[in-house]
Design a protein around this motif. Structure first.
Motif, short mmCIF file in Angstrom:
data_model
loop_
_atom_site.label_atom_id
_atom_site.label_comp_id
_atom_site.label_asym_id
_atom_site.label_seq_id
_atom_site.Cartn_x
_atom_site.Cartn_y
_atom_site.Cartn_z
N ALA C 179 0.84 -1.20 0.00
CA ALA C 179 0.00 0.00 0.00
C ALA C 179 0.87 1.26 0.00
CB ALA C 179 -0.93 -0.01 1.22
N PHE C 180 1.96 1.23 0.78
CA PHE C 180 2.88 2.38 0.77
C PHE C 180 3.47 2.54 -0.64
CE2 PHE C 180 3.31 2.04 5.52
CZ PHE C 180 2.90 3.34 5.79
N SER C 183 1.31 4.24 -3.01
CA SER C 183 0.81 5.57 -2.64
C SER C 183 1.46 6.65 -3.50
CB SER C 183 1.12 5.85 -1.16
OG SER C 183 0.48 4.90 -0.34
N HIS C 185 2.03 9.65 -2.40
CA HIS C 185 2.97 10.33 -1.50
C HIS C 185 3.12 9.48 -0.25
CE1 HIS C 185 2.15 14.10 -3.78
NE2 HIS C 185 0.90 13.65 -3.78
N VAL C 186 4.34 9.40 0.24
CA VAL C 186 4.57 8.79 1.55
C VAL C 186 5.36 9.81 2.38
CG1 VAL C 186 5.63 6.91 2.85
CG2 VAL C 186 4.57 6.46 0.62
N GLY C 305 0.91 7.09 3.98
CA GLY C 305 0.77 7.06 2.53
C GLY C 305 -0.58 7.63 2.14
N VAL C 306 -0.61 8.49 1.10
CA VAL C 306 -1.89 9.01 0.60
C VAL C 306 -1.88 8.91 -0.92
CG1 VAL C 306 -2.32 10.63 2.50
CG2 VAL C 306 -0.97 11.39 0.53
N ASP C 307 -3.08 8.89 -1.47
CA ASP C 307 -3.14 8.91 -2.93
C ASP C 307 -3.06 10.36 -3.40
OD1 ASP C 307 -5.64 10.10 -2.72
OD2 ASP C 307 -6.77 8.28 -3.24
N ILE C 312 -6.03 8.67 2.60
CA ILE C 312 -5.03 7.84 3.27
C ILE C 312 -5.09 6.41 2.75
CG2 ILE C 312 -4.25 6.91 5.51
CD1 ILE C 312 -5.70 9.36 6.80
N THR C 313 -3.90 5.88 2.42
CA THR C 313 -3.84 4.50 1.94
C THR C 313 -3.23 3.58 2.99
OG1 THR C 313 -1.72 5.07 0.93
CG2 THR C 313 -3.66 5.14 -0.49
N PHE C 348 -9.19 3.90 6.70
CA PHE C 348 -8.08 3.36 5.91
C PHE C 348 -7.87 1.92 6.34
CE2 PHE C 348 -4.71 3.41 9.11
CZ PHE C 348 -5.17 4.34 10.02
N ASN C 401 -11.28 11.97 4.31
CA ASN C 401 -10.90 10.74 5.02
C ASN C 401 -11.83 10.36 6.16
OD1 ASN C 401 -8.18 9.73 3.91
ND2 ASN C 401 -7.86 11.94 4.08
#
Lengths: 230, 162, 777
Positions: C179-180, C183, C185-186, C305-307, C312-313, C348, C401
């Motif tokens: 998942a990270f 993503s 962005h981490v 991590g976000v898309d 939030i992922t 998430f 979120n």
């Protein structure tokens, strides 16, 4: 914690050096100090640090561990504890004298480990007490040397205070004289209103860096002792 | 330790007692006079819980020795309103606006508010906040206290005009 | 804003009823611990270690014992053996724990460690003597600093060859890493929170009285929890539980610090038994700041991590806590709770965690209003960090979120099951109330003028009324006395929580009697049934729930009896204002008091088989947790010349279910917010590197004053919980949410300067330093 202070005395460097290392004599110059006994270079000393209405009293040993007459340096080790209370003190003090014309300048560097209520006051407060003590010490030292006829003029203490009447050359009498003067100086009671004001002002800093508020902290020291006052 | 005879008038009652010179006024009030409405929360003059009126002035009883109050006239929380009688406007304001939770700092706040309102009968919120900034409360976030003092001023004005 | 339909009979629940406690407390007639005086009572004080870590070489009592008025002085070797068990022991597999004794023995482990107890005829004499106790110490290397402890060559405890008290992590999860990796962005950041102290205005204290004839220990305690105290004293003193009585009357605040009994209190009880006399100990403020339990002192690193839209992922959280020398709760607690609650109000799926707690030579950690709240601090500051990084508005990223009503019921990645919560609603309500869009315009104008305004948001779910073990149930005895007046007996430990008012509101509503006719008796184990005390935001839910259950049960009996007397069916009766009337027949009625009198004095008039008297005891076992939710939003101005932070506006949107008394709810929130303001801006129990505490007066440990706490506004959303009465807890939320809101506001204000804010307190000197650092970066 590390403390640094300086002082200046209008007297020849050899004279100043010899006097400072004569623990029996020099004790009389330190406000509140008292020589209780000697064992070679180990001296049993008591000192009362008086702040506002409160005195904290320590007793312990001062040992001269290094002396270099040519370089005019000396190193002392101090180990003591509160007479009433549980605080302890361990310190190493490095003294360095230098000549500046007819004036002798002294630099003292102290590495000190404190515990108990003195330690909780933070470095700022301790530095403040220390500077005050060194200033008074320098002034008294000059007066002592003056009384001996060895000093040409008065002292230029760290605090810049003028020298008062010459200090007795008898250590016990000098000590009593110093104590009397210190008591007179310190007798400025702090009102509750001033404390509150000081506390409000004190809110601008964190406990780790309260150096600028040393005076305020010292005022509160009086109340640190709670019921012990009086 | 030698004791000293003192006489203090508290809430219109005369208390005489022998005290050690080092005994604080707060301890004298609480222990010797058994007036436990005055509280000790710091004993170094910052929190204000021990505030009382000494000859009309708000003072911190933890910062005074009992012998210093010899001959003085004191008011503590117990003496503000007559026993069984109506509350003072300050007490009423505290009750109406939840100016207290655990109640430990309350004696100091109520006494301080009395002294403050005597000098500032028509205070702004800012003046109230400044006037009571020498008292600490850990429960209320001061919301109810500030409003209580505003309300007390209002009640007092109503009483005067009524 | 939704409101709940209240039962038609409700007159007191939901109303701003003035407090029953107040007349007593406002007139100086409270009964706090230092107000207790018993005949023959002695006074105790403690000799405390000035050093953080040292061997005790010798203790000389000679001069101290010679002080006139001194009755006894005992050190650890003389007194500790009187205890039947270690005072508490949280050791487990891989989690070492020191042996906890009343007094230090052989060595000392923090500055303030009690070394000897001095008992004298008054406190002045006791303190005189304590100063003369001569303890010789051999200093040892002290372990200080949570980030230094693990690698330190020193050891916080003898006999434990590590300073790591607890360490654990979630299993490696390939799906989390995937998942990270997926993503957009981490972002990783570490957040630090300094050591706090609860600082109840009344410090600790007790009066312990060993009654020789009865072989009974009576303890007057400044406590939150009398029944657990009884169990504690029985255990450590080797007494049967029914030979211990604990009484708590008025208590001047606790905030978690008074949940558990401590070493000093134990020493006083042991001393009382030895002497056969009552012994009082009242802690002073310096002792409270130095040696009563501390809180917080922790840090959390978040990897988020976000898309591309900021959804939030995945989150990984790692937590490090300094639990001091003798934590009052298991060393895992601050970290484990924080890590477990961290998912909070957001949706998430992928989550991993790691936690570690270390022992140090400092005062032990205990509970403080939301002891897990580092999760909100880290998560909510991180939300702003992420928002800034990816260029999304901080309100918007939360909207994207936050858990919506249609997501419910919802299970978090850590297995918490949410239902009947409203985080999206409290978020919107708070933003609307503060005027979010308007503020952004004002902020832009101010920035153009060189003024630094900021807004901070903090959104969270608050687990309340955690119910397990000793705190799982609560009991209420509702007793109508023969005159018709009502006593309610409960095992709660209200100390500022207004339960004498709120519990009475609940009962008076159900019995239909005037509120003045009902009184709560609590805090005395000889009087009230077993209860879990007052902590963990549990009272409204569990105590309020059982008060209602018990009152309803008693109401049924009252109606059955009244129906019998009025020759009407119970279902046709109503009780109002102390009178029972047949609905629609005002002439057919009987006074509540008459029913009570008959129930006790005239059994022949009772229905067949009815037991005389009017009393009901019920016990309620609550669900494992009941979730409240809240968003705090505040605005501030930062003076970049002085570093001063001034809070301008403060709004709390809160859903604590059905409010028993909105005035009390708001009071609880306000108090918590003020504590959070203290933590964010002022409070810091700092130690120097050798373990000297540097803030043991109120000059150095700065509490917020009237000038620091702004006017707070509230928006209430009421989503009833599934517990009796529909209440949720509210005690801790204010303190949980405030620090992150304030940090975010300051960070927002200083964002144009490139300042990053990841730690507290934001005192002026630290704010200036952060501005300087950003400028020179």
């Amino acid at each position: 914690m590390r403390l640094e202070d300086e002082f200046a005395v209008a007297a020849p460097i050899q004279e100043v050096y010899a006097t400072i290392l004569d623990v029996e004599r020099v004790t009389g110059c330190v406000p509140g100090a008292e020589l209780l006994g000697n064992d070679g270079d180990v001296h049993n000393v008591g000192i009362r640090v008086k702040v506002g209405p409160i005195s904290m009293q320590y007793r312990g040993d001062v040992e001269i561990v290094e002396r270099d007459e040519a370089a005019h340096t000396a190193k002392m080790r101090v180990k003591g504890r509160e007479v009433r209370g549980q605080g302890t003190v361990e310190a190493t003090a490095q003294l360095r004298l230098s000549e500046d014309g007819s004036t002798t300048r002294g630099a003292i560097e102290v590495e000190v480990a404190l515990s108990g209520r003195a330690a909780s006051m933070g470095q700022g407060a301790i530095q403040d007490v220390s500077s005050k003590l060194v200033g008074r010490f320098a002034r008294n030292l000059a007066r002592m040397l003056e009384a001996d006829g060895a000093a040409a003029a008065g002292a230029a203490g760290a605090a810049g205070a003028p020298a008062g009447e010459p200090l007795s050359s008898d250590p016990a009498a000098a000590a009593a004289q110093v104590e009397r003067e210190v008591r007179d100086e310190d007798e400025n009671a702090i009102s509750g209103r001033e404390i509150v004001g000081a506390v409000v002002r004190g809110r601008l800093s964190s406990p780790l860096v309260s150096a600028g508020l040393a005076g305020v902290t010292l005022g509160l020291l009086g109340f640190l002792l709670g019921r012990r006052a009086g | 330790m030698s004791k000293q005879l003192i006489s203090v008038r508290i809430n219109d009652e005369l208390f005489e007692g022998e005290v050690e010179p080092r005994k604080t006024l707060a301890d004298f009030i609480r222990e010797d006079c058994t007036l436990t409405g005055t509280h000790l929360a710091c004993e170094h003059g910052v929190c204000g819980a021990c505030t009382i009126l000494l000859d009309g002035e708000a003072v911190r009883s933890c910062l005074m020795f009992a012998v210093q109050a010899d001959g003085a006239s004191l008011t503590t929380l117990e003496g503000l309103a007559p026993e069984g009688g109506p509350m003072t406007p300050v007490q009423q304001g505290f009750m109406e606006h939840h100016g207290l939770q655990c109640g430990f700092c309350t004696p100091g706040f109520v006494i301080s508010a009395h002294a403050f309102l005597r000098d500032h009968p028509d205070p702004t919120e800012e003046e109230i906040r400044e006037g009571l900034s020498g008292n600490l409360c850990r429960c209320t976030g001061y919301q109810g206290i500030v409003r209580a003092v505003q309300r007390a001023a209002e009640i007092t004005r109503e009483d005067v005009t009524a | 804003m939704s409101t709940v339909e209240k039962p038609s009979a409700a007159r007191f629940v939901g109303a701003r009823v003035q407090r029953r406690e107040d007349p007593r407390l406002l007139s100086g007639h409270g009964q706090y611990i230092d107000d207790v005086r018993l005949p023959g009572m002695l006074h105790a004080t403690f000799v405390r270690s000035p050093l953080a870590r040292a061997r005790i070489v010798a203790i000389d009592l000679e001069h101290a014992l010679a002080v006139p008025g001194v009755v006894a002085i005992w050190d650890g070797s003389a007194l500790n053996g009187d205890a039947a068990t270690p005072l508490w022991d949280w050791a487990g597999e891989g989690t070492p724990f020191p042996e906890v004794r009343a007094l230090a023995e052989g060595d000392v482990r923090f500055a303030g460690d009690p070394v000897a107890i001095v008992i004298a005829r008054d406190r002045y004499v006791a303190e005189d003597a304590a100063e003369l106790v001569d303890v010789e110490y051999e200093p040892l290397q002290a372990v200080v600093g949570r980030e230094l402890a693990e690698a330190s060559t020193g050891r916080a405890h003898d006999g434990i060859d590590t300073n790591v008290a607890w360490s654990a992590a979630s299993p490696t999860d390939p799906a989390l890493e995937a998942a990270f990796a997926a993503s957009a962005h981490v972002i990783t950041e570490t957040f630090r929170q300094q050591r706090h102290v609860n600082v109840p205005m009344e410090p600790r204290g007790l009066v312990a009285h060993w009654e020789r004839g009865a072989e009974q220990l009576t303890v007057y305690a400044s406590s939150q929890n009398p029944h657990q105290d009884r169990e504690y004293f029985a255990r450590v003193m080797g007494l049967p539980e029914h030979h211990v009585r604990v009484i708590m009357r008025d208590v001047g605040g606790g905030f978690g610090q008074k949940i558990f009994r401590t070493r000093e209190e134990t020493a006083v009880a042991l001393a009382s038994r030895r002497l056969g006399r009552p012994v009082k100990w009242i802690e002073d403020r310096q002792e409270n700041l130095m040696a009563a339990n501390h809180a917080r002192d922790e840090q959390m690193t978040l990897r988020v991590g976000v898309d591309a839209d900021g959804v939030i992922t995945a989150i990984h959280a790692s937590h490090l806590a300094d639990v001091g020398a003798y934590p009052l709760m298991p060393a895992m607690m601050p970290g484990f709770m924080a890590l477990e609650v961290l998912p909070g109000p957001y949706r998430f799926a992928r989550y991993g965690w790691a936690g570690k707690s270390v022992f140090t030579n400092t005062s032990g950690i205990s509970a403080y209003r939301g002891p897990w709240m580092m999760e909100t601090v880290a998560r909510e500051i991180m939300m702003d960090v992420v928002a800034r990084e990816i260029g999304v508005d901080p309100a918007e990223i939360r909207r994207r979120n936050v858990i919506q009503t249609e997501d419910l019921p919802y299970t978090t990645p850590t297995g918490r099951e949410y239902d009947r919560i409203s985080p999206a609603q409290t978020l919107e309500a708070a933003l609307e109330e503060i005027g979010y869009e308007r503020f952004r315009e004002e902020q832009a104008r101010a920035r153009a003028e060189g003024r630094y305004l900021g807004l901070g948001i903090s959104t969270y779910i608050e687990p309340t009324a955690g119910a397990q073990g000793p705190t799982g149930i609560e009991a209420a005895t509702v007793r109508v006395e023969p005159s018709g007046k009502v006593n309610v007996l409960m095992g709660t430990g209200s100390h500022g929580h207004s339960l004498e008012t709120t519990m009475v509101q609940v009962v008076a509503d159900q019995l239909g009697v005037p509120i003045e006719d009902v009184r709560l008796l609590q805090g005395d184990t000889a009087v009230s049934p077993y209860g879990g005390g007052t902590a963990g935001s549990r009272s409204a839910v569990i105590a309020g729930g059982v008060a209602r259950i018990s009152a309803i049960k008693l109401r049924e009996k009252v109606l059955e009896l009244a129906g019998h007397l009025l020759e009407a069916a119970a279902a046709d009766l109503e009780i109002e204002d102390g009178t029972i009337t047949v609905k629609g027949s005002p002439g057919s009625s009987i006074a509540f008091a008459d029913v009570a009198r008959i129930a006790y004095y005239d059994p022949s008039r009772l229905p067949e088989g009815m037991e005389p008297g009017l009393e009901s005891t019920s016990r309620y076992s609550a669900p494992p947790a009941t979730y409240a939710n809240s968003t705090q939003v505040c605005t501030c101005e930062v003076d970049v010349a002085t570093g001063e932070v001034r809070l301008l506006d403060y709004v709390v949107g809160e859903d604590c279910g059905v409010m028993i008394n909105p005035m009390v709810v708001e009071g609880q929130i306000a108090g918590g917010v003020a504590q959070g303001i203290g933590g964010a801006l002022l409070e810091h129990l700092a130690y120097d590197e050798t373990g000297n505490p540097l803030a043991i007066t109120f000059k150095d440990y700065l509490l917020p004053t009237t000038e620091d706490v702004p006017d707070i506004r509230y928006v209430h959303v009421e989503t009833p919980s599934n517990t009796p009465g529909g209440h949720k807890g509210v005690g801790e939320g204010g303190a949980i949410g405030a620090p992150a809101a304030i940090v975010n506001a300051v960070a927002d204000a200083l964002a144009p300067l490139g300042v990053r804010v990841t730690s507290q307190p934001l005192s002026p000197d630290r704010v200036l330093a952060m501005i300087d650092d950003a400028r020179s970066a």
